[in-house]
Design a protein around this motif. Structure first.
Motif, PDB file in Angstrom:
ATOM      1  N   UNK A  28      14.645  15.832  37.428  1.00 45.20           N
ATOM      2  CA  UNK A  28      13.585  14.819  37.694  1.00 45.20           C
ATOM      3  C   UNK A  28      13.083  14.288  36.365  1.00 45.20           C
ATOM      4  N   UNK A  29      13.638  13.260  35.611  1.00 49.62           N
ATOM      5  CA  UNK A  29      13.348  12.446  34.499  1.00 49.62           C
ATOM      6  C   UNK A  29      12.449  11.550  34.676  1.00 49.62           C
ATOM      7  N   UNK A  31      11.813   7.328  34.383  1.00 53.32           N
ATOM      8  CA  UNK A  31      12.813   6.333  34.389  1.00 53.32           C
ATOM      9  C   UNK A  31      12.371   5.217  33.341  1.00 53.32           C
ATOM     10  N   UNK A  32      13.101   4.980  32.363  1.00 54.11           N
ATOM     11  CA  UNK A  32      12.847   4.323  31.180  1.00 54.11           C
ATOM     12  C   UNK A  32      12.439   2.831  31.352  1.00 54.11           C
ATOM     13  N   UNK A  33      13.057   2.386  32.604  1.00 51.79           N
ATOM     14  CA  UNK A  33      12.690   0.973  33.150  1.00 51.79           C
ATOM     15  C   UNK A  33      11.309   0.816  33.736  1.00 51.79           C
ATOM     16  N   UNK A  34      10.886   1.920  34.228  1.00 48.39           N
ATOM     17  CA  UNK A  34       9.934   1.899  35.209  1.00 48.39           C
ATOM     18  C   UNK A  34       8.425   2.017  34.058  1.00 48.39           C
ATOM     19  N   UNK A  35       8.480   2.694  32.995  1.00 51.49           N
ATOM     20  CA  UNK A  35       7.416   2.787  32.251  1.00 51.49           C
ATOM     21  C   UNK A  35       7.154   1.564  31.334  1.00 51.49           C
ATOM     22  N   UNK A  36       8.031   0.604  31.190  1.00 44.33           N
ATOM     23  CA  UNK A  36       7.882  -0.595  30.347  1.00 44.33           C
ATOM     24  C   UNK A  36       6.748  -1.393  30.841  1.00 44.33           C
ATOM     25  N   UNK A  37       5.798  -1.800  30.262  1.00 42.70           N
ATOM     26  CA  UNK A  37       4.607  -2.664  30.609  1.00 42.70           C
ATOM     27  C   UNK A  37       4.943  -4.121  30.054  1.00 42.70           C
ATOM     28  N   UNK A  38       4.772  -5.027  30.984  1.00 47.43           N
ATOM     29  CA  UNK A  38       4.869  -6.575  30.697  1.00 47.43           C
ATOM     30  C   UNK A  38       3.766  -7.133  30.045  1.00 47.43           C
ATOM     31  N   UNK A  39       3.819  -7.969  29.212  1.00 43.11           N
ATOM     32  CA  UNK A  39       2.571  -8.682  28.846  1.00 43.11           C
ATOM     33  C   UNK A  39       2.203  -9.546  29.767  1.00 43.11           C
ATOM     34  N   UNK A  40       0.991  -9.878  29.790  1.00 46.11           N
ATOM     35  CA  UNK A  40       0.348 -10.747  30.630  1.00 46.11           C
ATOM     36  C   UNK A  40       0.667 -12.207  30.462  1.00 46.11           C
TER      37      UNK A  40
END
Length: 138
Positions: A28-29, A31-40
């Motif tokens: 269980x590691x 997900x690098x795509x799930x931790x990225x935040x998108x700017x408002x």
């Protein structure tokens, strides 16, 4: 002796299979795509853009030849004093405007003088009929 080889192979197989279990490694590691935040989303500032005039030509509808020449040669920009002096001294005011088109034209008469003429023109100065070998050192 016959029993040792199958037992050793069996133990090696069990050891290899035990490495595939979940006991030693955590699969269980994050997900690098799930931790990225998108700017408002932000409304851009007003740049006081002027609305287009009715009936005026669109800027992007310019001829592609004109856009290409502007991209390659910079368009009608002011020349520096040094550049203007160089162009004037080279005869820029009497130069043919379409010389680039004339050079690449298939109807332009070109005479191929051959490799001999090229070698003569490219030869260093002093090599030729009057060249002599010197026996004295300099």
């Amino acid at each position: 002796m016959r029993k040792i080889v199958p037992i050793a192979l069996g133990l090696a197989g069990v050891a290899l299979l035990s490495g595939c279990g979940k006991r030693g490694f955590d699969r269980a590691r994050p997900d690098e795509f799930a931790v990225a935040r998108q700017a408002p989303l932000v409304i851009p500032p007003d740049f006081s853009l002027t609305p287009p005039q009715p009936g005026a030509a669109r800027p992007q509808d310019a001829a592609s030849n004109t856009q290409t020449l502007d991209a390659l040669f910079g368009g009608p920009a002011q020349r520096s004093a040094g550049e203007s002096a160089t162009v004037t001294q080279a005869g820029g005011d009497t130069a043919d405007e379409g010389v680039r088109s004339t050079v690449g034209d298939p109807d332009t008469s070109v005479v191929d003088k051959g490799a001999t003429t090229r070698d003569i023109v490219a030869a260093p100065e002093g090599d030729g009929q009057d060249a002599r070998a010197s026996t004295q050192g300099k």
